[in-house]
Design a protein around this motif. Sequence first.
Motif, PDB file in Angstrom:
ATOM      1  N   GLY A 540      53.873  40.151  57.334  1.00 22.02           N
ATOM      2  CA  GLY A 540      53.624  40.858  56.539  1.00 22.02           C
ATOM      3  C   GLY A 540      53.367  40.006  54.724  1.00 22.02           C
ATOM      4  N   ALA A 541      54.508  39.022  55.366  1.00 24.00           N
ATOM      5  CA  ALA A 541      54.612  38.348  53.505  1.00 24.00           C
ATOM      6  C   ALA A 541      53.560  37.321  53.021  1.00 24.00           C
ATOM      7  CB  ALA A 541      55.738  36.944  53.846  1.00 24.00           C
ATOM      8  N   LEU A 542      52.667  36.549  54.297  1.00 29.45           N
ATOM      9  CA  LEU A 542      51.754  36.137  54.255  1.00 29.45           C
ATOM     10  C   LEU A 542      50.522  37.320  53.437  1.00 29.45           C
ATOM     11  CD1 LEU A 542      51.631  33.871  57.229  1.00 29.45           C
ATOM     12  CD2 LEU A 542      52.559  33.224  54.952  1.00 29.45           C
ATOM     13  N   LEU A 543      50.556  38.225  54.695  1.00 30.21           N
ATOM     14  CA  LEU A 543      49.275  39.515  53.901  1.00 30.21           C
ATOM     15  C   LEU A 543      49.637  39.859  52.545  1.00 30.21           C
ATOM     16  CD1 LEU A 543      49.078  42.128  57.219  1.00 30.21           C
ATOM     17  CD2 LEU A 543      47.484  39.957  56.472  1.00 30.21           C
ATOM     18  N   THR A 544      50.865  39.562  51.320  1.00 26.80           N
ATOM     19  CA  THR A 544      51.462  39.983  50.315  1.00 26.80           C
ATOM     20  C   THR A 544      49.676  39.007  49.739  1.00 26.80           C
ATOM     21  OG1 THR A 544      52.801  37.709  49.882  1.00 26.80           O
ATOM     22  CG2 THR A 544      52.987  40.182  50.904  1.00 26.80           C
ATOM     23  N   ALA A 545      48.981  37.724  50.330  1.00 22.60           N
ATOM     24  CA  ALA A 545      48.593  37.603  49.239  1.00 22.60           C
ATOM     25  C   ALA A 545      46.899  37.851  49.362  1.00 22.60           C
ATOM     26  CB  ALA A 545      48.467  35.711  49.717  1.00 22.60           C
ATOM     27  N   ALA A 546      46.486  38.607  49.613  1.00 21.29           N
ATOM     28  CA  ALA A 546      45.436  39.613  49.974  1.00 21.29           C
ATOM     29  C   ALA A 546      46.014  40.729  48.850  1.00 21.29           C
ATOM     30  CB  ALA A 546      45.809  40.222  51.244  1.00 21.29           C
ATOM     31  N   PHE A 547      46.666  41.363  48.256  1.00 23.01           N
ATOM     32  CA  PHE A 547      47.069  41.778  47.274  1.00 23.01           C
ATOM     33  C   PHE A 547      47.423  41.520  45.836  1.00 23.01           C
ATOM     34  CE2 PHE A 547      48.138  43.585  51.369  1.00 23.01           C
ATOM     35  CZ  PHE A 547      47.525  44.709  51.271  1.00 23.01           C
ATOM     36  N   HIS A 548      47.175  40.389  45.633  1.00 23.37           N
ATOM     37  CA  HIS A 548      47.391  39.274  44.211  1.00 23.37           C
ATOM     38  C   HIS A 548      46.415  40.268  43.344  1.00 23.37           C
ATOM     39  CE1 HIS A 548      48.483  36.314  41.483  1.00 23.37           C
ATOM     40  NE2 HIS A 548      47.335  35.520  42.212  1.00 23.37           N
ATOM     41  N   ASP A 549      46.528  40.001  42.805  1.00 21.64           N
ATOM     42  CA  ASP A 549      45.671  40.623  41.409  1.00 21.64           C
ATOM     43  C   ASP A 549      46.000  39.954  40.491  1.00 21.64           C
ATOM     44  OD1 ASP A 549      43.928  41.874  39.641  1.00 21.64           O
ATOM     45  OD2 ASP A 549      45.680  43.466  38.843  1.00 21.64           O
ATOM     46  N   PRO A 550      45.040  38.755  40.669  1.00 23.01           N
ATOM     47  CA  PRO A 550      45.163  37.948  39.376  1.00 23.01           C
ATOM     48  C   PRO A 550      44.958  38.162  37.725  1.00 23.01           C
ATOM     49  CG  PRO A 550      42.482  37.927  40.363  1.00 23.01           C
ATOM     50  CD  PRO A 550      43.656  38.824  41.086  1.00 23.01           C
ATOM     51  N   PRO A 551      45.184  37.491  37.025  1.00 22.21           N
ATOM     52  CA  PRO A 551      44.861  37.985  35.568  1.00 22.21           C
ATOM     53  C   PRO A 551      43.763  38.060  34.873  1.00 22.21           C
ATOM     54  CG  PRO A 551      46.487  35.904  35.316  1.00 22.21           C
ATOM     55  CD  PRO A 551      45.902  36.186  37.015  1.00 22.21           C
ATOM     56  N   ASP A 552      43.253  38.059  33.707  1.00 29.82           N
ATOM     57  CA  ASP A 552      42.184  38.161  33.265  1.00 29.82           C
ATOM     58  C   ASP A 552      42.193  37.108  32.278  1.00 29.82           C
ATOM     59  OD1 ASP A 552      40.647  40.597  34.153  1.00 29.82           O
ATOM     60  OD2 ASP A 552      41.795  42.063  33.529  1.00 29.82           O
ATOM     61  N   ILE A 553      43.046  36.870  31.456  1.00 32.94           N
ATOM     62  CA  ILE A 553      43.197  35.938  30.186  1.00 32.94           C
ATOM     63  C   ILE A 553      44.395  35.417  30.184  1.00 32.94           C
ATOM     64  CG2 ILE A 553      42.841  36.552  28.005  1.00 32.94           C
ATOM     65  CD1 ILE A 553      41.609  38.391  27.761  1.00 32.94           C
ATOM     66  N   LEU A 554      44.358  34.082  30.555  1.00 34.83           N
ATOM     67  CA  LEU A 554      45.621  33.110  29.996  1.00 34.83           C
ATOM     68  C   LEU A 554      45.698  31.873  29.067  1.00 34.83           C
ATOM     69  CD1 LEU A 554      43.961  32.234  33.423  1.00 34.83           C
ATOM     70  CD2 LEU A 554      46.293  31.839  33.783  1.00 34.83           C
ATOM     71  N   VAL A 555      46.612  32.044  28.329  1.00 33.36           N
ATOM     72  CA  VAL A 555      47.406  31.567  27.220  1.00 33.36           C
ATOM     73  C   VAL A 555      48.085  30.890  26.968  1.00 33.36           C
ATOM     74  CG1 VAL A 555      47.269  32.269  24.741  1.00 33.36           C
ATOM     75  CG2 VAL A 555      46.335  33.263  25.824  1.00 33.36           C
ATOM     76  N   ASP A 556      47.975  29.372  26.874  1.00 35.46           N
ATOM     77  CA  ASP A 556      49.262  28.708  27.216  1.00 35.46           C
ATOM     78  C   ASP A 556      50.301  28.690  25.345  1.00 35.46           C
ATOM     79  OD1 ASP A 556      48.417  27.685  24.993  1.00 35.46           O
ATOM     80  OD2 ASP A 556      47.600  25.503  25.133  1.00 35.46           O
ATOM     81  N   GLU A 557      51.534  27.910  25.614  1.00 41.21           N
ATOM     82  CA  GLU A 557      52.177  28.332  24.768  1.00 41.21           C
ATOM     83  C   GLU A 557      51.786  27.563  22.870  1.00 41.21           C
ATOM     84  OE1 GLU A 557      56.236  26.265  26.282  1.00 41.21           O
ATOM     85  OE2 GLU A 557      54.790  23.859  25.776  1.00 41.21           O
ATOM     86  N   GLU A 558      51.086  27.777  22.323  1.00 42.41           N
ATOM     87  CA  GLU A 558      50.467  27.111  21.444  1.00 42.41           C
ATOM     88  C   GLU A 558      49.051  27.712  21.658  1.00 42.41           C
ATOM     89  OE1 GLU A 558      50.786  22.884  21.808  1.00 42.41           O
ATOM     90  OE2 GLU A 558      52.542  22.634  21.860  1.00 42.41           O
ATOM     91  N   GLY A 559      48.775  28.276  21.971  1.00 36.85           N
ATOM     92  CA  GLY A 559      47.620  29.167  21.471  1.00 36.85           C
ATOM     93  C   GLY A 559      46.215  27.945  21.914  1.00 36.85           C
ATOM     94  N   LYS A 560      46.254  27.087  22.241  1.00 37.19           N
ATOM     95  CA  LYS A 560      45.911  26.175  22.195  1.00 37.19           C
ATOM     96  C   LYS A 560      44.393  25.627  23.214  1.00 37.19           C
ATOM     97  CE  LYS A 560      48.088  22.642  19.110  1.00 37.19           C
ATOM     98  NZ  LYS A 560      49.239  20.828  19.426  1.00 37.19           N
TER      99      LYS A 560
END
Length: 708
Positions: A540-560
Amino acid sequence: MMATLSISAYLARALADRLMAERERWILWLPVGIGLGVAWYFALYTEPPAWAGAAATTLFVTASLLARHRAIAPLVCLAALSVALGFTAAQFRTARVAAPILAREIGPVPVTGRVLGVDRLEKGVRVLLTELSIPRLAADATPGMVRIRLRDAAQAASPGERIRVKAVLAPPGAPVAPGAHDFARTAFFAGIGGNGYAVGQVERVEPVPVGEWADAMAAVERFRLRMSDRINSLIGGSEGRVIDALMTGEQTGIPEHVMNDFRVSGLAHLLSISGLHVSLVAGLIFVPVRALLALIEPVALNWAIKKIAAVAAMAGTVCYMLLVGSPVPTERSVLMTGLALGAILMDRNPFSMRLIAFAATVLLLKEPESLLGASFQMSFGAVTALIAAYEVISPAWRRLRLNRGPFGRAMLQIAGIVVTSVVASLATTPFSMFHFQQIQYYGVLSNMIAVPVTSFWVMPLCLISYLAMPFGLDQPFLVLVGWGATAILETARLTAALPGASQLIEAMPALALPLVALGGCWLTLWRRRWRLLGVPIILGALLTAAFHDPPDILVDEEGKLMAVRDADGGLSLSSRIAGRFDASIWLRRDGRLEGGVWPREGKGAGGLLDCDRSGCLYRAKGRTVALARVRQALTEDCGVADVVISADPAPRACSAKLVVDLWRLRREGAHQIWLSPGAMRVATVAAERGDRPWTKPSHDKGLARQPD
């Protein structure tokens, strides 16, 4: 209602019966309870009151004493007490190691300090400095240690020397994304309050002290460096670097392509001095010492030669730990091996589940933060699984060995290696998936070749080389070690080159790790058939990977550096140059090695991006996101976009539903954003880390403005 109560009573009675039937295994859950307390402490958003752990421990000690004559109550109280002990140990450890952390980047500034350690990198060298003096930085804001990368490897100083170098220093890095590894927390518990790089030449201020016991560790470090120089001068190449890792613990100089081969082939554990190496050293000392003593009749008849050999093996493992630099995994392995050898001294079984539980308890109370690391989880997972497996198969294995000839016993030895490799691989794979987002499919095959080479060729010759080196007689033995290193390198290279040797997966949800640990403990710590309930928990723990919802946008801490989800589900990055380290982790956590790049002008990300020189508009899931490149574009972006992201400050009157600008990034760190036609979801590093000692830089008291 009555039926529900009857079912509940039946289940409670069945559980109590099974618990009582496994009474002798209760003690094995002590480190599990302590680990839960440690995990609870680190999961908190804010630092608890200093008295919280001690008060809870006192409360449950009292409750355990009062309930000692009842049926199941003492077990419940003791379980709660173990959790409180783990919580208290984590609190105490945090308070004990607390030291100043740099508040912000400073420099270039002269840094004076004593060299504590030297790391030879693939390109260049890095020094660890202590006893620091940094101008315009108050004493109560000066870190206990900093790590500085020097411009030229030839400038490397000797451990124990006091040097001065102009450098740029910065606080230890925060996670590059919510859920990623927290470098600052690791540095906090290592006592390191800053990292940096030199911009000037190294000046020797004070030579190495002579004849001081306080400088004993520096002397060991200097010996390690001389030994490393000799190994690389005699052998050189990748073989020399691998031998260096095995004999001095110096992994930093191994070429990246070689490290990648070891990771993909499942052999990376051979380069990290841990349980395998320490147990081999102990065995390679214990067996010959006992055999030699057995040849001396008066000694064999009148002395406890097995115990003498155990003491010799203990001393040998401690010396080995010092020679490889005493990294935390090695210290942990030496402690576990020492407990096993101690069991021999007390005429107890050195390979028992109780011994492993005791070792885990000691380590968690001594270094609670190690619970969060992959090294602790994988090493204890593998050892616990192996002992549990052999508890089950040992009776059948002994029957198979009866009346077997040399060939049959040899086949059983090979079968034992296979079983050990399979069990260890199965036990460590879930942790590898969680921490490294990688599955190695041929790890069993590569380990069946490389582990025997390491055990029966490389490590024995390494021990002989240690003994021969002071007399200058080590060259022929090191050459032979080099042959073994070549065999290991070729095994790693050929295995990594096989089709589908490994697979990257998306980062697993945080819930997966505790579920894997719980399922694994349930499967291995109990003896009766209900242990099999641990299997569906792990699955069940391994199957949780199937429900992972990846983000649409990522921004680093400096915005660069920014990234958006393209039309094919991959990541498209704003730059191939800026934030390359952050980008590599983002891609790996997304289950990829490569990503697209935004165009300077025109369409990108499968048509979802529309870029010009002032920035890009990203349209997905019914939302418009403005990704500004220049500050002048923000006024227009605020009027047309639902989300505005910029490395510059946004206008106060910006009407966008979500604004991620310079000030927000400074407060909250790296961002992840999930778009939707309804409410959008945002995750930030600051929200995940909370307000903890390793997230708080030291105040700027006494810090004058430094040149940029």
